[in-house]
Scaffold this active site. Structure first.
Site, short mmCIF file in Angstrom:
data_model
loop_
_atom_site.label_atom_id
_atom_site.label_comp_id
_atom_site.label_asym_id
_atom_site.label_seq_id
_atom_site.Cartn_x
_atom_site.Cartn_y
_atom_site.Cartn_z
N HIS A 1 0.80 -1.23 0.00
CA HIS A 1 0.00 0.00 0.00
C HIS A 1 0.83 1.28 0.00
O HIS A 1 0.29 2.37 -0.10
CB HIS A 1 -0.97 0.03 1.19
CG HIS A 1 -0.26 0.32 2.49
ND1 HIS A 1 0.38 -0.65 3.21
CD2 HIS A 1 -0.09 1.47 3.18
CE1 HIS A 1 0.91 -0.12 4.29
NE2 HIS A 1 0.65 1.17 4.30
C1 UD1 Z 1 -2.01 5.22 6.22
C2 UD1 Z 1 -0.70 5.62 6.88
C3 UD1 Z 1 0.32 4.50 6.74
C4 UD1 Z 1 -0.25 3.18 7.22
C5 UD1 Z 1 -1.53 2.90 6.47
C6 UD1 Z 1 -2.17 1.60 6.89
C7 UD1 Z 1 -0.19 8.02 6.81
C8 UD1 Z 1 0.71 9.03 6.21
N1 UD1 Z 1 -0.12 6.80 6.27
O1 UD1 Z 1 -1.76 5.13 4.81
O2 UD1 Z 1 1.45 4.82 7.51
O3 UD1 Z 1 0.69 2.16 6.98
O4 UD1 Z 1 -2.45 3.97 6.73
O5 UD1 Z 1 -3.34 1.35 6.21
O6 UD1 Z 1 -0.92 8.31 7.73
N2 UD1 Z 1 -9.14 4.90 1.98
C9 UD1 Z 1 -10.38 4.32 1.90
N3 UD1 Z 1 -10.96 3.90 3.05
C10 UD1 Z 1 -10.36 4.01 4.26
C11 UD1 Z 1 -9.10 4.61 4.32
C12 UD1 Z 1 -8.49 5.05 3.18
O7 UD1 Z 1 -10.97 4.17 0.84
O8 UD1 Z 1 -10.94 3.60 5.27
C13 UD1 Z 1 -8.48 5.34 0.73
C14 UD1 Z 1 -8.70 6.79 0.44
O9 UD1 Z 1 -9.02 6.91 -0.90
C15 UD1 Z 1 -7.36 7.44 0.69
C16 UD1 Z 1 -6.37 6.29 0.53
O10 UD1 Z 1 -7.10 5.10 0.85
O11 UD1 Z 1 -7.06 8.48 -0.17
C17 UD1 Z 1 -5.20 6.42 1.44
O12 UD1 Z 1 -5.62 6.54 2.82
P1 UD1 Z 1 -4.74 7.37 3.87
O13 UD1 Z 1 -5.23 7.19 5.25
O14 UD1 Z 1 -4.53 8.74 3.39
O15 UD1 Z 1 -3.33 6.68 3.80
P2 UD1 Z 1 -2.94 5.15 3.77
O16 UD1 Z 1 -2.37 4.87 2.43
O17 UD1 Z 1 -4.06 4.26 4.26
#
Ligand code: UD1
Length: 361
Positions: free
Chosen positions: A201
């Site tokens: 991811h």
């Molecule tokens: C975040 C953490 C990372 C951790 C990871 C575990 C930061 C900088 N990164 O990354 O350290 O390893 O979580 O999962 O905080 N999204 C959904 N549903 C959700 C959550 C996210 O659809 O419940 C999608 C959204 O489109 C979003 C993307 O995933 O833009 C990324 O989510 P985000 O929380 O920004 O970062 P992660 O890549 O999950």
């Protein structure tokens, strides 16, 4: 004493759960749980609360997704009034996600003491958002709880006084130790053939579509030797759609798995291929071979004492390391790894003891 915990994203939940539990043994401690809502899908959040037997959050800030600036600012804006209203004596933040830094920064500005659980880890790679979050959160924290002694060394090196640093061990392993028996009882649809378990991811792997396409092709080749099970993070799911890779690959693409199902699968995997931080630690504890698709790790102990190997951005290395594991015919649950100091299931109890003691100093 009033302690407020902040969680936001999937890897926070298994770290906060044992600390909440350990602190609840102290009658003088009152606790508040704040969920920032950084992760909001049921499969990334609700199911973890249930399986980890966490209390429901007292406050949900509902911040959701956005750019790093937007997400961090949204947590700060929504969290500040909560701190002002609830007046905690200490705020505990976990790990290295955007919610961790945002909450620590709010507290530092309001002169509310902050404790950082999982302090001191460093990849020395500032292109990772998590590294920025780790550096700044540690700088702002009053109590720094480290999972391994390299964390203490990093913090001392950065000039953080020894008196703030507490080597307590790994709280995430507390959760693993407690729930492994349940995970064994909860195995997902019996997987009988040998398999590799994959998670990816990190932006560095999934946002570069050409690289992601080559990585998937290498994993597909591997699926000629054993099944490849790949629970897909929402960010990665989006990129697979962009690539048009979807369900057409030979990989077994699944939705993100709940905690118990995931650790059950991890324990029985022939190998794990990942870019996660926590999974490098869990495989180390379980003695399962782990290939980490990153150039560096903030968790060097998983290499020196555990089963982890960095394969970087080198697909040939990924292929040959996977072949070595296959040829060794290593069976899951081999216990060749050496124990890591204080990864013993009692780290959160140490955190709780230090907090309660420091409040009476
Ligand atoms: C975040 C953490 C990372 C951790 C990871 C575990 C930061 C900088 N990164 O990354 O350290 O390893 O979580 O999962 O905080 N999204 C959904 N549903 C959700 C959550 C996210 O659809 O419940 C999608 C959204 O489109 C979003 C993307 O995933 O833009 C990324 O989510 P985000 O929380 O920004 O970062 P992660 O890549 O999950």
């Amino acid at each position: 004493m009033h302690i407020l915990h902040v969680v936001g994203a999937r890897p926070n939940f298994m770290k906060a759960a044992p600390v909440l539990r350990a602190l609840s043994a102290y009658p003088e401690v009152r606790q508040t749980l704040v969920h920032t809502g950084q992760h909001y899908d049921a499969s990334m959040s609700d199911v973890f609360f249930r399986q980890l037997e966490m209390p429901e959050a007292d406050v949900n800030l509902g911040v959701g997704s956005g750019t790093h600036g937007q997400q961090t600012a949204a947590v700060m804006t929504a969290f500040e009034p909560v701190v002002i209203e609830r007046k905690p004596d200490l705020v505990l933040v976990y790990g290295d996600v955007n919610s961790t830094l945002a909450a620590a920064l709010v507290c530092a500005k309001l002169a509310v003491p902050v404790g950082h659980v999982e302090a001191g880890l460093r990849s020395r790679d500032r292109s990772m958002p998590e590294e920025i979050n780790r550096l700044l959160t540690d700088r702002l924290s009053d109590l720094l709880f480290t999972p391994s002694e390299d964390g203490d060394q990093n913090l001392l090196h950065e000039g953080i006084p020894q008196s703030r640093i507490h080597f307590v061990g790994n709280v995430m392993i507390d959760t693993l130790v407690r729930l492994l028996p349940k995970a064994d009882a909860n195995l997902p649809d019996a997987v009988t053939t040998p398999y590799a378990l994959v998670t990816l991811h990190r932006p560095s792997n999934v946002d570069d579509l050409a690289w992601l396409r080559d990585l998937l092709a290498t994993l597909s080749d591997l699926s000629g030797h054993l099944s490849v099970i790949f629970p897909v993070h929402p960010r990665t799911r989006q990129r697979l759609r962009d690539l048009g890779a979807g369900d057409s690959t030979k990989l077994r693409l699944l939705e993100p798995l709940p905690y118990l199902e995931f650790i059950g699968l991890q324990r029985r995997a022939t190998m794990v291929i990942t870019d996660s931080g926590g999974i490098q630690e869990e495989t180390t504890f379980l003695g399962v071979p782990c290939l980490t698709v990153r150039e560096n790790t903030e968790r060097p102990i998983t290499i020196s004492l555990g089963t982890n190997q960095l394969v970087g951005r080198d697909l040939q290395k990924l292929r040959s390391s996977a072949e070595v594991i296959l040829q060794q015919k290593r069976m899951p649950q081999q216990d060749e790894n050496k124990p890591v100091p204080l990864w013993d299931g009692h780290a959160a109890e140490r955190v709780a003891r230090i907090i309660v003691r420091s409040s009476s100093d």
